[in-house]
Design an enzyme around this catalytic site. Structure first.
Site, mmCIF file in Angstrom:
data_model
loop_
_atom_site.group_PDB
_atom_site.id
_atom_site.type_symbol
_atom_site.label_atom_id
_atom_site.label_comp_id
_atom_site.label_asym_id
_atom_site.label_seq_id
_atom_site.Cartn_x
_atom_site.Cartn_y
_atom_site.Cartn_z
ATOM 1 C CG HIS A 17 42.756 40.192 39.131
ATOM 2 N ND1 HIS A 17 42.782 41.388 38.462
ATOM 3 C CD2 HIS A 17 43.088 40.485 40.413
ATOM 4 C CE1 HIS A 17 43.091 42.359 39.295
ATOM 5 N NE2 HIS A 17 43.292 41.836 40.492
ATOM 6 N NE ARG A 74 42.752 44.390 46.042
ATOM 7 C CZ ARG A 74 42.156 45.537 46.366
ATOM 8 N NH1 ARG A 74 41.371 45.570 47.438
ATOM 9 N NH2 ARG A 74 42.322 46.602 45.627
ATOM 10 C CD1 TRP A 119 27.056 39.189 41.130
ATOM 11 C CD2 TRP A 119 27.691 39.533 39.030
ATOM 12 N NE1 TRP A 119 27.069 40.549 40.911
ATOM 13 C CE2 TRP A 119 27.450 40.796 39.637
ATOM 14 C CE3 TRP A 119 28.110 39.503 37.709
ATOM 15 C CZ2 TRP A 119 27.623 41.997 38.965
ATOM 16 C CZ3 TRP A 119 28.273 40.712 37.035
ATOM 17 C CH2 TRP A 119 28.022 41.949 37.658
ATOM 18 C CG HIS A 136 46.875 46.215 47.940
ATOM 19 N ND1 HIS A 136 45.828 47.094 48.078
ATOM 20 C CD2 HIS A 136 46.811 45.768 46.660
ATOM 21 C CE1 HIS A 136 45.170 47.197 46.940
ATOM 22 N NE2 HIS A 136 45.732 46.387 46.068
#
Ligand code: HEM
Ligand SMILES: Nc1c([N+](=O)[O-])cnc2ccccc12
Length: 290
Positions: free
Chosen positions: A172, A45, A188, A49
């Site tokens: 993802h 990530r 979860w 970013h």
């Protein structure tokens, strides 16, 4: 004009493989982070970013200048949670002071993806640390509450096609959302630290219910405890995106190939590597354990 990559004097594949190995060994050692997910997804990530601030209109932002090291960018609310990845990389930066921040942040993402059994990612060094004044303003990273046309327009800023956008979002499959970071919670059941085409399989196979979460944000939840962001779910709502979701759900090799190309494009956006030679392809730790 594009940023010109600069060769680090005398550094070769072997030197960068040493940085790769230091990151990979630390990933193995510190496996308890975030409920035993480990730091891999967080590092991926971070690499996205620091690259996602790029704006092709004025060539500002992007991975070249390593400006995430400055407070303004690190404190961008969109970067909440990435302090973990930055903290993880501090001792690596100390051990290899010759590597630029932009090269370190991007190499860390490549290392994490390969160590999580993802595709081999060709990587080129040569990013040069910029001054604090060159730090892009906050607000250049995407809003997860939006729909397909927003996602298409957002990535249009990098010149990405529908196919590249869908492939890239396949990342993802890794890690999870954290309410205290982004206002989204879960999944979860499916938070993983192994790179697969699961994200696309989940999108097509689960029945998703749009629900408000504890922070009052809408997200899609499935009975198995999986979740999708509105921008994730947009990939099956929008017909032009959907056909690539179906392709990647059926064909993990095609996903790996297309993800690799789109991720390299993301990390190298705005940089002219000129005649600095071909990209490095690093060995995983397992491949060196001979
Ligand atoms: C429409 C574009 C995107 C949106 C709106 C988005 C949004 C988000 C949000 C809200 C989170 C949860 C952060 C947290 O709560 O800790 C997240 C996590 C993550 N994102 Fe994205 N993302 C996008 C694109 C990407 C891309 C292009 C990549 C990489 C190629 C990526 C890789 C990741 C990873 C690996 C995580 C898990 C991080 C962790 O477990 O700490 N995302 N994303
Ligand atoms: N694991 C994930 C899934 N998932 O289906 O496993 C979906 N969306 C995500 C968005 C951000 C971070 C992780 C996600």
């Amino acid at each position: 004009a594009l940023h010109l990559a600069k060769a680090q004097d005398g550094k070769s594949l072997e030197d960068f493989q040493k940085v790769y190995n230091a990151i990979a060994e630390k990933l193995r050692d510190e496996d308890e982070f975030d409920g035993y997910i480990g730091y891999g997804p967080n590092l991926v990530r971070l690499s996205w970013h620091v690259s996602g601030t790029f704006d092709k209109n004025d060539n500002s932002g992007g991975s070249f200048g390593g400006t995430y090291r400055f407070k303004k960018e690190a404190d961008d609310p969109a970067n909440k949670g990435l302090q973990n990845a930055a903290h993880f990389l501090e001792p690596i930066a100390k051990k290899f002071p010759w590597i630029s921040h932009g090269d370190l942040y991007t190499l860390a993402g490549v290392t994490a993806l390969q160590e999580m059994q993802g595709p081999k990612i060709p990587w080129r060094p040569g990013r040069v640390d910029a001054d604090e004044k060159d730090t892009p303003e906050n607000g250049r990273l995407p809003d997860a509450s939006q729909d397909g046309s927003y996602v298409r327009h957002y990535f249009g800023r990098f010149g990405f096609t529908d196919q590249e956008i869908v492939a890239l979002l396949g990342a993802h499959c890794l890690g999870k959302t954290h309410l205290e970071n982004s206002g989204y919670e879960g999944p979860w059941g499916a938070a993983t630290n192994t790179f697969t085409n699961e994200f696309f399989v989940n999108l097509l196979n689960e029945n998703w219910k749009l629900e408000k979460n504890e922070a009052g944000n809408k997200q899609y939840n499935s009975e198995k405890g999986y979740m999708m962001l509105p921008t994730d779910y947009a990939l099956v709502q929008d017909g032009k995106f959907r056909k690539y979701v179906e392709k990647y759900a059926k064909d993990q090799d095609a996903f790996f190939e297309d993800f690799k190309s789109a991720y390299v494009k993301l990390l190298e956006n705005g940089i002219d590597f000129g005649k600095l030679g071909k990209a490095y392809v690093f060995k995983t730790l397992d491949e060196q354990d001979s």
